[in-house]
Design a protein around this motif. Structure first.
Motif, short mmCIF file in Angstrom:
data_model
loop_
_atom_site.label_atom_id
_atom_site.label_comp_id
_atom_site.label_asym_id
_atom_site.label_seq_id
_atom_site.Cartn_x
_atom_site.Cartn_y
_atom_site.Cartn_z
N ASP A 1 -2.90 0.80 -5.17
CA ASP A 1 -2.40 -0.52 -5.53
C ASP A 1 -1.39 -0.33 -6.65
O ASP A 1 -1.72 0.22 -7.70
N ARG B 1 1.07 -1.80 -1.44
CA ARG B 1 0.62 -0.43 -1.14
C ARG B 1 1.73 0.57 -1.44
O ARG B 1 2.87 0.40 -1.03
N GLU C 1 -7.29 3.15 -6.02
CA GLU C 1 -7.17 3.82 -4.73
C GLU C 1 -7.67 2.91 -3.62
O GLU C 1 -8.79 2.42 -3.66
N ARG C 2 -6.83 2.70 -2.62
CA ARG C 2 -7.22 1.90 -1.46
C ARG C 2 -7.79 2.78 -0.36
O ARG C 2 -8.69 2.36 0.37
N SER C 3 -7.26 3.98 -0.21
CA SER C 3 -7.79 4.92 0.78
C SER C 3 -7.28 6.32 0.46
O SER C 3 -6.28 6.49 -0.26
N THR D 1 -4.11 2.85 6.71
CA THR D 1 -4.46 3.05 5.30
C THR D 1 -5.32 1.92 4.75
O THR D 1 -5.65 1.92 3.57
N THR E 1 -3.34 6.16 -0.80
CA THR E 1 -2.71 4.85 -0.88
C THR E 1 -3.29 4.11 -2.09
O THR E 1 -4.51 3.98 -2.21
#
Length: 415
Positions: free
Chosen positions: A352, A338, A358-360, A415, A350
């Motif tokens: 990768d 992250r 996009e993770r969040s 997140t 957040t």
């Protein structure tokens, strides 16, 4: 006459007893003491809160095992739970010492290690708050007094690191102006100690390969020293090519704090430039993708924010991905898998690091505090991110009232 002498004797005896009682009180108040208040409730389960702002806190949290938050104060280290609580709550456990002052705290797994101004190392079991072991370590050097959040104490403890040897053996390394020492993290047994001249060596952190990195200028030009954290023996000394004079070294790509780092950035003190290096068994390898101060390392990937947010191979520098939609974002913190960025509009994004996915994403705001702030120190672990919010015109010389945005200046987000 006899009665008068008797009264004087009684008065004298009362005075002696009063002085003795006062001495007992003073001794109890001022004598060195240790107060351990262990947990009375069961160890809480791990939680996975939805992405978003969790809440705000007056002090900086150290997230331990995804279950607890550990905090520092002048003479106390304490924990609350759960990790996702909106506000700071009644301590789950607490440990105090007197008259020593708390110098630094770090956590590895369920072990919380505190370092004190007298050099004492105290390890606590995070699950119960009970003392796991105590050891005498090198006295720490002088550091600036922590601000009221104690973020430097728990997020960046000076001279306190963890390393893992080739067999996965966890070693605590404590460094001070007069020496460095290594301890088995599991039981506190001292493995080695080296006494050093004062004023000519600084510690940098530990590598993912199990070395303690320091800058040694005791016997000539400043040199980067790699020391086996398990044995204390110097593996190698290295000086970046074309370097001259003083040398500043910054660890990057660290697992936590300045521990378990996969890279270094070297340069002259205060010159604002640097060269990136990957560190491993074969010695430092040049990583030009890490040269910029606006880059961070996670594993094999470098994320940078110059000309958009980009991802590149740490070894070859080859482009991997690019995000042009985040504007002039800045990297707040990095944890394995992250990278946490703050946009100009105060969105926390957040991603990768390997793919840029996009993770969040959400607005980093709570209540009516507003968006008129700038980020101070930040920290990330276990999918949580915490960041200090400073006043827009705050300067290092301001007192805490003028420096921090609010009394609860630390935002905690999932997140």
């Amino acid at each position: 006459m006899g009665k008068a002498r008797g009264r004087r004797s009684v008065v004298a005896l009362v005075a002696v007893l009063a002085v003795a009682a006062a001495a007992v009180v003073v001794h109890r108040v001022l004598a060195p003491a240790e107060v351990s208040t262990v947990a009375r409730a069961a160890y809480p389960p791990a939680v996975t809160p939805p992405a978003g702002v969790v809440g705000r806190l007056p002090v900086a949290p150290l997230v331990v095992d995804g279950r607890l938050r550990v905090y520092a104060s002048a003479r106390q280290v304490y924990a609350d739970q759960p990790a996702s609580a909106r506000h700071r709550v009644t301590p789950f456990w607490s440990y105090r010492r007197w008259p020593a002052r708390l110098d630094g705290v770090l956590a590895d797994g369920t072990t919380v290690v505190s370092r004190w101004s007298d050099g004492r190392l105290v390890a606590l079991d995070a699950r119960t708050g009970r003392v796991a072991w105590r050891a005498d370590g090198p006295a720490p050097g002088s550091v600036p007094a922590p601000r009221r959040t104690y973020a430097a104490t728990v997020w960046d403890p000076a001279g306190l690191h963890v390393a893992r040897g080739s067999g996965g053996r966890a070693v605590l390394v404590a460094a001070g102006p007069g020496g460095i020492a290594g301890y088995a993290l599991g039981d506190g047994r001292r493995l080695w100690r080296v006494d050093l001249p004062r004023g000519c060596r600084t510690d940098v952190g530990t590598t993912a390969g199990g070395d303690l990195v320091g800058v040694d200028g005791c016997a000539g030009p400043a040199t980067v020293e790699f020391r086996d954290a398990v044995t204390g023996a110097v593996r190698t000394r290295w000086r970046p090519p074309e370097s001259s004079g003083a040398l500043a070294v910054t660890p990057v790509g660290c697992h936590a704090g300045h521990s378990g780092c996969r890279g270094l950035r070297t340069g002259g003190p205060g010159d604002g430039t640097g060269r990136g290096w990957l560190v491993g068994p074969g010695g430092p390898v040049a990583a030009p993708a890490l040269d910029g101060a606006d880059t961070e390392l996670d594993g094999e990937w470098v994320v940078g924010t110059s000309g958009g947010v980009t991802g590149r191979s740490a070894r070859s520098g080859a482009p991997r991905w690019r995000r042009a939609d985040l504007g002039a974002a800045r990297i707040l913190a990095v944890e394995p898998g992250r990278v946490h960025l703050l946009t100009e509009g105060r969105d926390l994004v957040t991603i990768d690091p390997a793919t840029g996915a996009e993770r969040s994403r959400f607005l980093l705001n709570v209540g009516r505090d507003g968006l008129g702030w700038v980020p101070g120190r930040a920290y990330a672990a276990g999918g949580y991110l915490a960041v200090e919010r400073l006043r827009e015109r705050a300067g290092p010389g301001d007192d805490d009232q003028g420096y921090f945005l609010t009394a609860e200046s630390v935002l905690l987000a999932a997140t």
